[in-house]
Structures are given as structure tokens and as C-alpha cells.
Design an enzyme around this catalytic site. Structure first.
Site, PDB file in Angstrom:
ATOM      1  N   LEU A 169       0.842  -1.206   0.000  1.00 24.64           N
ATOM      2  CA  LEU A 169       0.000   0.000   0.000  1.00 24.64           C
ATOM      3  C   LEU A 169       0.870   1.247   0.000  1.00 24.64           C
ATOM      4  CD1 LEU A 169      -0.064   1.679   2.928  1.00 24.64           C
ATOM      5  CD2 LEU A 169      -1.316  -0.317   3.637  1.00 24.64           C
ATOM      6  N   LYS A 180       9.805  -7.205  -2.011  1.00 23.72           N
ATOM      7  CA  LYS A 180       9.345  -5.947  -1.407  1.00 23.72           C
ATOM      8  C   LYS A 180      10.429  -4.881  -1.503  1.00 23.72           C
ATOM      9  CE  LYS A 180       7.241  -2.862   0.740  1.00 23.72           C
ATOM     10  NZ  LYS A 180       6.134  -2.124   0.156  1.00 23.72           N
ATOM     11  N   ALA A 218      12.752  -0.147  -4.386  1.00 24.71           N
ATOM     12  CA  ALA A 218      13.954   0.375  -5.045  1.00 24.71           C
ATOM     13  C   ALA A 218      13.622   0.813  -6.482  1.00 24.71           C
ATOM     14  CB  ALA A 218      15.051  -0.689  -5.046  1.00 24.71           C
ATOM     15  N   PHE A 219      12.852   0.007  -7.195  1.00 21.08           N
ATOM     16  CA  PHE A 219      12.499   0.362  -8.588  1.00 21.08           C
ATOM     17  C   PHE A 219      11.640   1.634  -8.625  1.00 21.08           C
ATOM     18  CE2 PHE A 219      13.330  -2.931 -11.963  1.00 21.08           C
ATOM     19  CZ  PHE A 219      14.310  -3.606 -11.264  1.00 21.08           C
ATOM     20  N   CYS A 237       9.482   4.692   3.786  1.00 12.84           N
ATOM     21  CA  CYS A 237       9.918   3.425   3.168  1.00 12.84           C
ATOM     22  C   CYS A 237      11.081   3.539   2.198  1.00 12.84           C
ATOM     23  CB  CYS A 237       8.740   2.768   2.463  1.00 12.84           C
ATOM     24  SG  CYS A 237       7.469   2.243   3.610  1.00 12.84           S
ATOM     25  N   PHE A 238      10.986   4.430   1.205  1.00 13.97           N
ATOM     26  CA  PHE A 238      11.938   4.374   0.091  1.00 13.97           C
ATOM     27  C   PHE A 238      13.393   4.416   0.566  1.00 13.97           C
ATOM     28  CE2 PHE A 238       9.097   5.989  -3.638  1.00 13.97           C
ATOM     29  CZ  PHE A 238       8.427   4.782  -3.620  1.00 13.97           C
ATOM     30  N   LYS A 272      14.731   4.139   3.602  1.00 12.68           N
ATOM     31  CA  LYS A 272      15.062   3.056   4.540  1.00 12.68           C
ATOM     32  C   LYS A 272      15.280   1.736   3.799  1.00 12.68           C
ATOM     33  CE  LYS A 272      11.325   1.220   6.735  1.00 12.68           C
ATOM     34  NZ  LYS A 272      11.156  -0.200   6.390  1.00 12.68           N
TER      35      LYS A 272
HETATM   36  P1  NAD Z   1       4.562   2.588  12.414  1.00 12.59           P
HETATM   37  O1  NAD Z   1       5.723   3.107  13.148  1.00 12.59           O
HETATM   38  O2  NAD Z   1       3.480   3.500  11.956  1.00 12.59           O
HETATM   39  O3  NAD Z   1       3.844   1.453  13.310  1.00 12.59           O
HETATM   40  C1  NAD Z   1       4.527   0.447  14.000  1.00 12.59           C
HETATM   41  C2  NAD Z   1       3.820   0.221  15.342  1.00 12.59           C
HETATM   42  O4  NAD Z   1       4.385  -0.951  15.958  1.00 12.59           O
HETATM   43  C3  NAD Z   1       4.002   1.359  16.348  1.00 12.59           C
HETATM   44  O5  NAD Z   1       2.725   1.845  16.731  1.00 12.59           O
HETATM   45  C4  NAD Z   1       4.759   0.701  17.531  1.00 12.59           C
HETATM   46  O6  NAD Z   1       4.345   1.211  18.789  1.00 12.59           O
HETATM   47  C5  NAD Z   1       4.369  -0.744  17.366  1.00 12.59           C
HETATM   48  N1  NAD Z   1       5.295  -1.685  18.011  1.00 12.59           N
HETATM   49  C6  NAD Z   1       6.646  -1.756  17.898  1.00 12.59           C
HETATM   50  N2  NAD Z   1       7.113  -2.801  18.597  1.00 12.59           N
HETATM   51  C7  NAD Z   1       6.061  -3.402  19.179  1.00 12.59           C
HETATM   52  C8  NAD Z   1       5.911  -4.544  20.021  1.00 12.59           C
HETATM   53  N3  NAD Z   1       6.970  -5.277  20.384  1.00 12.59           N
HETATM   54  N4  NAD Z   1       4.667  -4.868  20.426  1.00 12.59           N
HETATM   55  C9  NAD Z   1       3.599  -4.145  20.054  1.00 12.59           C
HETATM   56  N5  NAD Z   1       3.678  -3.061  19.254  1.00 12.59           N
HETATM   57  C10 NAD Z   1       4.892  -2.702  18.818  1.00 12.59           C
HETATM   58  O7  NAD Z   1       5.163   1.780  11.175  1.00 12.59           O
HETATM   59  P2  NAD Z   1       4.436   1.483   9.771  1.00 12.59           P
HETATM   60  O8  NAD Z   1       4.569   2.648   8.865  1.00 12.59           O
HETATM   61  O9  NAD Z   1       3.092   0.884  10.032  1.00 12.59           O
HETATM   62  O10 NAD Z   1       5.394   0.356   9.191  1.00 12.59           O
HETATM   63  C11 NAD Z   1       5.416  -0.958   9.720  1.00 12.59           C
HETATM   64  C12 NAD Z   1       6.187  -1.856   8.763  1.00 12.59           C
HETATM   65  O11 NAD Z   1       5.518  -1.895   7.496  1.00 12.59           O
HETATM   66  C13 NAD Z   1       7.605  -1.391   8.462  1.00 12.59           C
HETATM   67  O12 NAD Z   1       8.419  -2.525   8.322  1.00 12.59           O
HETATM   68  C14 NAD Z   1       7.473  -0.687   7.136  1.00 12.59           C
HETATM   69  O13 NAD Z   1       8.661  -0.722   6.389  1.00 12.59           O
HETATM   70  C15 NAD Z   1       6.406  -1.512   6.449  1.00 12.59           C
HETATM   71  N6  NAD Z   1       5.637  -0.801   5.421  1.00 12.59           N
HETATM   72  C16 NAD Z   1       5.216   0.479   5.631  1.00 12.59           C
HETATM   73  C17 NAD Z   1       4.441   1.111   4.658  1.00 12.59           C
HETATM   74  C18 NAD Z   1       3.954   2.512   4.849  1.00 12.59           C
HETATM   75  O14 NAD Z   1       3.433   3.080   3.906  1.00 12.59           O
HETATM   76  N7  NAD Z   1       4.076   3.105   6.015  1.00 12.59           N
HETATM   77  C19 NAD Z   1       4.078   0.428   3.509  1.00 12.59           C
HETATM   78  C20 NAD Z   1       4.507  -0.881   3.335  1.00 12.59           C
HETATM   79  C21 NAD Z   1       5.282  -1.482   4.306  1.00 12.59           C
HETATM   80  C1  UDX Z   2       5.812   3.576  -1.055  1.00  9.73           C
HETATM   81  C2  UDX Z   2       5.428   2.525  -2.115  1.00  9.73           C
HETATM   82  O1  UDX Z   2       4.778   3.182  -3.220  1.00  9.73           O
HETATM   83  C3  UDX Z   2       4.492   1.493  -1.515  1.00  9.73           C
HETATM   84  O2  UDX Z   2       4.202   0.477  -2.472  1.00  9.73           O
HETATM   85  C4  UDX Z   2       5.167   0.885  -0.300  1.00  9.73           C
HETATM   86  O3  UDX Z   2       4.319  -0.061   0.287  1.00  9.73           O
HETATM   87  C5  UDX Z   2       5.546   1.947   0.703  1.00  9.73           C
HETATM   88  O4  UDX Z   2       6.383   2.932   0.067  1.00  9.73           O
HETATM   89  P1  UDX Z   2       4.591   5.664   0.020  1.00  9.73           P
HETATM   90  O5  UDX Z   2       5.966   6.023   0.467  1.00  9.73           O
HETATM   91  O6  UDX Z   2       3.502   5.630   1.003  1.00  9.73           O
HETATM   92  O7  UDX Z   2       4.610   4.243  -0.685  1.00  9.73           O
HETATM   93  O8  UDX Z   2       4.138   6.688  -1.142  1.00  9.73           O
HETATM   94  P2  UDX Z   2       4.538   6.834  -2.678  1.00  9.73           P
HETATM   95  O9  UDX Z   2       3.318   7.165  -3.430  1.00  9.73           O
HETATM   96  O10 UDX Z   2       5.333   5.711  -3.186  1.00  9.73           O
HETATM   97  O11 UDX Z   2       5.441   8.147  -2.667  1.00  9.73           O
HETATM   98  C6  UDX Z   2       6.724   8.164  -2.086  1.00  9.73           C
HETATM   99  C7  UDX Z   2       7.378   9.501  -2.315  1.00  9.73           C
HETATM  100  O12 UDX Z   2       7.729   9.674  -3.689  1.00  9.73           O
HETATM  101  C8  UDX Z   2       6.488  10.696  -1.965  1.00  9.73           C
HETATM  102  O13 UDX Z   2       7.244  11.693  -1.338  1.00  9.73           O
HETATM  103  C9  UDX Z   2       5.994  11.160  -3.309  1.00  9.73           C
HETATM  104  O14 UDX Z   2       5.637  12.504  -3.315  1.00  9.73           O
HETATM  105  C10 UDX Z   2       7.209  10.883  -4.178  1.00  9.73           C
HETATM  106  N1  UDX Z   2       6.884  10.717  -5.601  1.00  9.73           N
HETATM  107  C11 UDX Z   2       6.116   9.687  -6.017  1.00  9.73           C
HETATM  108  C12 UDX Z   2       7.395  11.622  -6.526  1.00  9.73           C
HETATM  109  O15 UDX Z   2       8.098  12.558  -6.170  1.00  9.73           O
HETATM  110  N2  UDX Z   2       7.103  11.453  -7.857  1.00  9.73           N
HETATM  111  C13 UDX Z   2       6.325  10.416  -8.299  1.00  9.73           C
HETATM  112  O16 UDX Z   2       6.109  10.330  -9.525  1.00  9.73           O
HETATM  113  C14 UDX Z   2       5.815   9.511  -7.356  1.00  9.73           C
END
Ligand code: NAD
Ligand code: UDX
Length: 464
Positions: free
Chosen positions: A165, A222, A227-228, A278-279, A281
Site C-alpha cells: 500500500l 518488497k 527500489a524500482f 519506506c523508500f 530506509k
Molecule cells: P509505524 O511506526 O506506523 O507502526 C509500527 C507500530 O508498531 C508502532 O505503533 C509501535 O508502537 C508498534 N510496536 C513496535 N514494537 C512493538 C511490540 N513489540 N509490540 C507491540 N507493538 C509494537 O510503522 P508502519 O509505517 O506501520 O510500518 C510498519 C512496517 O511496514 C515497516 O516494516 C514498514 O517498512 C512496512 N511498510 C510500511 C508502509 C507505509 O506506507 N508506512 C508500507 C509498506 C510497508
Molecule cells: C511507497 C510505495 O509506493 C508502496 O508500495 C510501499 O508499500 C511503501 O512505500 P509511500 O511512500 O507511502 O509508498 O508513497 P509513494 O506514493 O510511493 O510516494 C513516495 C514519495 O515519492 C512521496 O514523497 C511522493 O511525493 C514521491 N513521488 C512519487 C514523486 O516525487 N514522484 C512520483 O512520480 C511519485
């Protein structure tokens, strides 16, 4: 394996919250409990006023309202939820390490390990453990080693089910994903566990979009996807600088190349630089993994995506200073937007933080308006950089709830987030109330350049 009836998700963040809310909404027969150590976050998820949910995503309030209290529960009782569940998603944060070996590059897996240890100590019945967090390839091995050495005879299956997402469109992405990826072991137990998770998703996702692979392919896919995607943004941003030198228009170039079906139109929007949790990290993690296998060329190749992104943020700030006669000291520079993209209240790694930091170094007065980000988050973002004291940040940056007030008397406006509402502002009124000459630096290619120039603005946009 009989059908899953009880799911627990550890981590109620940007991924755990929306993902599980959609599973609960689409699978009324499955009880879904999301647990977190952060009591304030859980309280916010349980808040009767849906405007107070800790994550802002369009449509999320309706999904939560539909399922919460029926089969969707938010709780701090981690052990109870683990004990009751047949399937446990780990959705905790995996930030870049800030200490020790791999500092600044590797993923910090301490929260993941804590979850594995807690599951190992609590579980009395067999469980399927699902990696929902983004993890380095082969993390499942470490989780397995912890889970398999409890000595209490409980059997675990470990699946990888990365989340794709994007924030701002999370609900739409979850309801209608391009694909769901499930990695599992190619043993009888592994196949059964994968099938159990396939059946959960099959409640609303067509079978052909549910992909099963081995665990390592799933974990690595993932990191590869992110990365792409980031590489495309850095590629178009690299061209944006060349466009500015040559009279080409980056939007026209993006359109021209995007119509090639081999390239495609998405993720070609030049910007002030990508942000988000995400990106950066995930690419740093990929670089670290490649280096740890001695693959230095692979590591350097991907690291360049980050180097280009840092350059893009920096040169945006430098361009403001240069255009404003090489000094912004004491000048009001107004930011439209602080979130890393529109339709989210998330600010992690937002380009706005770094642009503000550079301008504060030049002694500018930065004024910010963002429709969803709270002032406290903005100050925390700046304080985290440790460039200057919290008191100095509080003095240099002012946050406004009203955009017209933020822009009043400014020397320049910087558009950092592409919120739709900015397009509909009364730009004549804004111009009338600004210092002249009035500059706009559009870091998102959002505003109508011709219209603003006609009003009298000096208009700058990325890649033009
Ligand atoms: P986030 O920081 O919003 O949420 C993580 C939650 O986990 C926090 O509320 C924290 O308190 C809780 N937590 C940590 N350790 C815990 C424990 N031991 N027990 C219970 N709760 C605990 O992070 P996020 O953005 O939801 O990302 C979570 C993972 O999903 C990461 O690995 C991230 O890379 C990945 N991810 C994030 C996105 C995104 O768009 N944010 C998209 C795809 C994947
Ligand atoms: C990204 C991946 O898209 C998603 O699949 C993964 O699960 C989590 O990381 P996110 O970081 O939530 O999602 O948003 P994304 O729409 O990918 O945008 C990332 C950043 O790139 C934003 O700052 C956005 O503004 C920027 N972006 C995106 C650009 O500058 N240009 C573009 O054409 C697209």
C-alpha cells in the site's frame, strides 16, 4: 488447515491499522485484534470521534466504523491477543539502525525480534506467523530460530506477506491491490499455511492476483519494488535538473517517455524529492545487504538513487536562496505543505523537513501551513535532525492553521506537498498580501504557472 477465525496483528501503525481494518471489513467471520505497546495510539484507534484516528487516510474512517466493535478490536493486551489467534501478523516498525554495526543503513530488527520472542513465550497452540513488516531477505530464518527453540512443542509456520500500500491511497490499494504476495516454505506445512492466508485474501481479491512464492523471493520482492519505484523518481528528478539548464520541460519529457508502453506513465512526476518512511530506509537496507555479500557494484548502483534524492532536496533550497538575491536572512519563506505527499498526515522523511533545515541555516523565518499535520510533529521532525536547539527551531519555524495567514507578508512561497486544495486558493489575494517581488517555488509542479505569472508572481517550478 481449517479456516482462520482469529487474527492478531502486532503493530497498530500506518500499515497494521489500515491493513487489518480492511481484512476485518471484508471478512466478518474473522475476529481481528490489533495490538500495540503504545497505549495512546490504541486509545486514538478506539476514539469515538473518527476524526481522531491516529492515521489519516481517505476512506479509512468508514472502514473502521464498519468493523470496529463487530470483529475489529484495538487493544494493548498483546499476550492475550497472541494466545487467542491462529494467525499473527507482525507489522511493527523496522527503521534504519541508528547505532552499532550497520548504523545508518541496515534495518533495525529489534522490534521484530521482541515480537518473535513474545510469540514464542506466549503461544500454547500452533500458529502461523506472518511477516507484514518490510524485512531484509532471510529474516524469516532468524524468526524461525527463535520460535523453534521454545521447547514447548508448539509448531510455527512463517510466511512473508509484504505490504504494497502507498500512504494517501491505502484504503483503495488494500481494497483493490495490483497483487498480494505470499511467501512460504515449500513443505506440506508451508503450503497449508500459505493456503490459509490465500483464503483470507480470497474474500475480496481475485485468485489471479494472489501470488505465492518461496519466502526469500517474497522478502526480496518488497525491497526490489520500493527500489524500482524510488529509482524512477530519482531518474526523472535527475532529468529535471538537465531540463532547467536546456529549456526542456520535465512534464513534457515525462509525458513523452511515459507513453512508451515499455516505460509507462506512473512515478514520473518530478518533485522536490521523495520522502516517506519506506523508500530511503528500504534502499539503504538493500545497499547494506548487497555490501554484506561483497556485491559492491550492486550496492553503489542503488545508493545512487538516494544520493540523487538528497541532491534534489538540497538544490531546491539552494535555488530559493540564490533567487532571493543570495540571502533569505530575516525573510519570511512560507511553506505550503509539510507531509511527504498529499492525503496523509505522515511526515517521515518528508522533503519539507530538509528544505526547512537548510533555510533555517540561512536564518530565514519559515512559516508553514499543512491541512493535516500537527505543529508538534513539525517541530519534532526538525529537532530530530539535531542541527540546532529546540528553542531555535521554535523561533525559526511558525505554524499556521490558516493558509492565508501563513502566506501573508511572505517573500517567497515554497510548495512542498501536492495537496489539491492549494490549487483552488485565491492567488490574486495571496499576491496582494505578499512582499514584492513575490516568488513561488513549486516543488511539486502543482500550480498553474501561466495564471500565477499573469498575476505578477515570479514563478519557479522543478524541471522548467
Ligand atoms: P509505524 O511506526 O506506523 O507502526 C509500527 C507500530 O508498531 C508502532 O505503533 C509501535 O508502537 C508498534 N510496536 C513496535 N514494537 C512493538 C511490540 N513489540 N509490540 C507491540 N507493538 C509494537 O510503522 P508502519 O509505517 O506501520 O510500518 C510498519 C512496517 O511496514 C515497516 O516494516 C514498514 O517498512 C512496512 N511498510 C510500511 C508502509 C507505509 O506506507 N508506512 C508500507 C509498506 C510497508
Ligand atoms: C511507497 C510505495 O509506493 C508502496 O508500495 C510501499 O508499500 C511503501 O512505500 P509511500 O511512500 O507511502 O509508498 O508513497 P509513494 O506514493 O510511493 O510516494 C513516495 C514519495 O515519492 C512521496 O514523497 C511522493 O511525493 C514521491 N513521488 C512519487 C514523486 O516525487 N514522484 C512520483 O512520480 C511519485
Amino acid at each position: 488447515m481449517s479456516k482462520i477465525k482469529n487474527i492478531c496483528c502486532i503493530g497498530a501503525g500506518y500499515v497494521g491499522g489500515p491493513t487489518m481494518a480492511v481484512i476485518a471489513a471484508k471478512c466478518p467471520d474473522i475476529k481481528v485484534t490489533i495490538v500495540d505497546l503504545n497505549a495512546a495510539r490504541i486509545a486514538a484507534w478506539n476514539d469515538e470521534n473518527l476524526d481522531n484516528l491516529p492515521v489519516y487516510e481517505p476512506g479509512l474512517d468508514k472502514i473502521v466504523a464498519q468493523a470496529r466493535g463487530r470483529n475489529l478490536f484495538f487493544s494493548t493486551e498483546v499476550e492475550k491477543a497472541i494466545d487467542e489467534a491462529e494467525m499473527i501478523f507482525i507489522s511493527v516498525n523496522t527503521p534504519t539502525k541508528t547505532y552499532g554495526v550497520g548504523k545508518g543503513m541496515a534495518a533495525d530488527l529489534k522490534y521484530i525480534e521482541l515480537c518473535a520472542r513474545q510469540i514464542a513465550s506466549v503461544a500454547k497452540t500452533d500458529k502461523i506467523v506472518v511477516e507484514k513488516s518490510t524485512l531484509p531477505v532471510r529474516t524469516a530464518e532468524a524468526i524461525r530460530s527463535i520460535l523453534d527453540n521454545t521447547g514447548n512443542g508448539v509448531k510455527f509456520q512463517i510466511l512473508s506477506n509484504p505490504e504494497f500500500l502507498a500512504e494517501g491511497t491505502a484504503v483503495e490499494d488494500l481494497l483493490n491491490p495490483d497483487r498480494v504476495l505470499i511467501g512460504g516454505e515449500t513443505t506440506e506445512g508451508g503450503e497449508k499455511a500459505m493456503q490459509a492466508l490465500v483464503e483470507v485474501y480470497a474474500n475480496w481479491i481475485p485468485a489471479e492476483r494472489i501470488l505465492t512464492t518461496n519466502v526469500w523471493s517474497s522478502e526480496l520482492s518488497k525491497l526490489t519494488a520500493n527500489a524500482f519505484l524510488a529509482q524512477r523518481v530519482s531518474s526523472i528528478n535527475a532529468m529535471s535538473e538537465l531540463c532547467e539548464k536546456t529549456g526542456a520541460d520535465v512534464n513534457e519529457v515525462a509525458k513523452a517517455i511515459g507513453m512508451d508502453s515499455r516505460i509507462g506513465p506512473k512515478f514520473l512526476k518530478a518533485s522536490v524529492g521523495f520522502g516517506g518512511s519506506c523508500f530511503q530506509k528500504d534502499i539503504l537496507n538493500l545497499v547494506y545487504i548487497a555490501k554484506s555479500y561483497g556485491l559492491n557494484e550492486v550496492a553503489d548502483y542503488w545508493e545512487q538513487v538516494i544520493i540523487m534524492n538528497d541532491h534534489q532536496k538540497r538544490r531546491f533550497a539552494a535555488n530559493i536562496v540564490k533567487t532571493l538575491y543570495n540571502t533569505v536572512s530575516g525573510k519570511k519563506i512560507a511553506f505550503l505543505g509539510w507531509a511527504f505527499k498529499k492525503d496523509t498526515n505522515d511526515t517521515r522523511e518528508s522533503a519539507a523537513i530538509y528544505v526547512a533545515d537548510d533555510l533555517l541555516n540561512e536564518q530565514a523565518n519559515v512559516a508553514v501551513y499543512d491541512p493535516k499535520v500537527e505543529a508538534g510533529h513539525m517541530y519534532a521532525d526538525l529537532d530530530y535532525l539535531e542541527t540546532r536547539s529546540a528553542a531555535e527551531n521554535a523561533k525559526g519555524l511558525t505554524v499556521f492553521n490558516d493558509p492565508y495567514e501563513a502566506l501573508q507578508g511572505a517573500h517567497a512561497i515554497a510548495v512542498l506537498t501536492e495537496w489539491d486544495e492549494f490549487k483552488g486558493y485565491d492567488w490574486q489575494r495571496i499576491y496582494d498580501n505578499m512582499n514584492k517581488p513575490a516568488f513561488v517555488f513549486d516543488g511539486r509542479n502543482l500550480l498553474d504557472a501561466d495564471k500565477l505569472r499573469e498575476i505578477g508572481f515570479f514563478f519557479n517550478a522543478i524541471g522548467k
